[in-house]
Design an enzyme around this catalytic site. Structure first.
Site, PDB file in Angstrom:
ATOM      1  CB  SER A  33      -1.093  -0.051   1.136  1.00  0.00           C
ATOM      2  OG  SER A  33      -0.491   0.176   1.986  1.00  0.00           O
ATOM      3  N   GLY A  70      -2.448  -4.070   1.152  1.00  0.00           N
ATOM      4  CA  GLY A  70      -2.969  -5.321   1.600  1.00  0.00           C
ATOM      5  C   GLY A  70      -1.643  -6.374   0.922  1.00  0.00           C
ATOM      6  CG  ASN A  98       1.069  -5.495   4.474  1.00  0.00           C
ATOM      7  OD1 ASN A  98       0.500  -4.327   4.720  1.00  0.00           O
ATOM      8  ND2 ASN A  98       0.911  -5.365   2.992  1.00  0.00           N
ATOM      9  CG  ASP A 181      -3.558   4.826   8.289  1.00  0.00           C
ATOM     10  OD1 ASP A 181      -2.451   5.310   8.594  1.00  0.00           O
ATOM     11  OD2 ASP A 181      -3.839   4.494   7.604  1.00  0.00           O
ATOM     12  CG  HIS A 184      -1.345   3.530   4.857  1.00  0.00           C
ATOM     13  ND1 HIS A 184      -2.345   2.910   5.846  1.00  0.00           N
ATOM     14  CD2 HIS A 184      -0.918   2.282   3.564  1.00  0.00           C
ATOM     15  CE1 HIS A 184      -2.385   1.454   5.389  1.00  0.00           C
ATOM     16  NE2 HIS A 184      -1.593   1.108   4.511  1.00  0.00           N
TER      17      HIS A 184
END
Length: 216
Positions: A33, A70, A98, A181, A184
């Site tokens: 991402s 993801g 991830n 978040d 990002h």
């Protein structure tokens, strides 16, 4: 008559346009991402900003954003063959983050990243490979955190590829440069990432341009 001449000119130039397109050297940004530009316009993600730099210099490279939100290292192994169907001059590997956030066994992550590197080298032995270092939050324990951090330089040394030590240098942990978040980057964060990537990428592209000139 004018319409006939227009069609004739298009047919005449079409092979030349295809040849010019084919002669472009591809920079494949293969990641998750972060590369994909999650939460922002893809035109503001760092691969697109790299393309702007390239275009401003008039260099014949195409930056391809192959980021997938993801994506894990295992997913990257399954997906990379498809992305290697077209020639690659520079391969930027940005995966593993991830895996770390999910606490996946790092031996498995390392093996997956190695498989991706092997596939690129096997198919395009002249391609330059850049692996981008990443770090994970300390909540997974100091041993896991340190092992994760060291995984990238170890892979770089083993494969004699180029290491970009930390992709999120100057961005990670700064609330003004990250989305809500905290993971990002914002568009402004991507501008800083683009600078970091460009510092590593620019000399490689210069070298590729020289090689292309000498081969003609």
């Amino acid at each position: 008559m004018r319409r006939f001449l227009l069609v004739f000119v298009i047919l005449l130039l079409f092979p030349l346009l295809l040849a010019a397109q084919d002669s472009e050297q591809r920079i494949l940004f293969f990641g998750d991402s972060i590369t994909a530009g999650y939460g922002i316009n893809t035109k503001k993600a760092f691969p697109a900003l790299i393309q702007q730099r390239i275009d401003s210099l008039g260099w014949n490279f195409q930056a391809v954003n192959a980021g997938l939100s993801g994506e894990t290292s295992a997913g990257g192994v399954r997906r990379v063959d498809w992305m290697l169907r077209q020639p690659v001059s520079v391969f930027v590997l940005e995966l593993g983050g991830n895996d770390g956030l999910r606490g996946i066994d790092l031996d498995a992550t390392k093996k997956n990243l190695q498989k991706i590197i092997d596939k690129v080298e096997q198919q395009y032995p002249k391609a330059e490979i850049i692996i981008t270092g990443m770090q994970v939050p300390p909540n997974l324990g100091p041993e896991y955190t340190e092992k994760f951090k060291e995984m990238y330089p170890e892979l770089a040394r083993k494969n004699d590829i180029i290491l970009l030590p930390f992709l999120l240098k100057g961005v990670a942990g700064d609330p003004e440069l990250n989305q809500a978040d905290g993971i990002h980057p914002t568009a402004k964060g991507h501008e800083i990432i683009a600078e970091t990537v460009w510092d590593t990428l620019k000399p490689i592209l210069k070298k590729k341009r020289k090689e292309e000139t000498y081969s003609k």
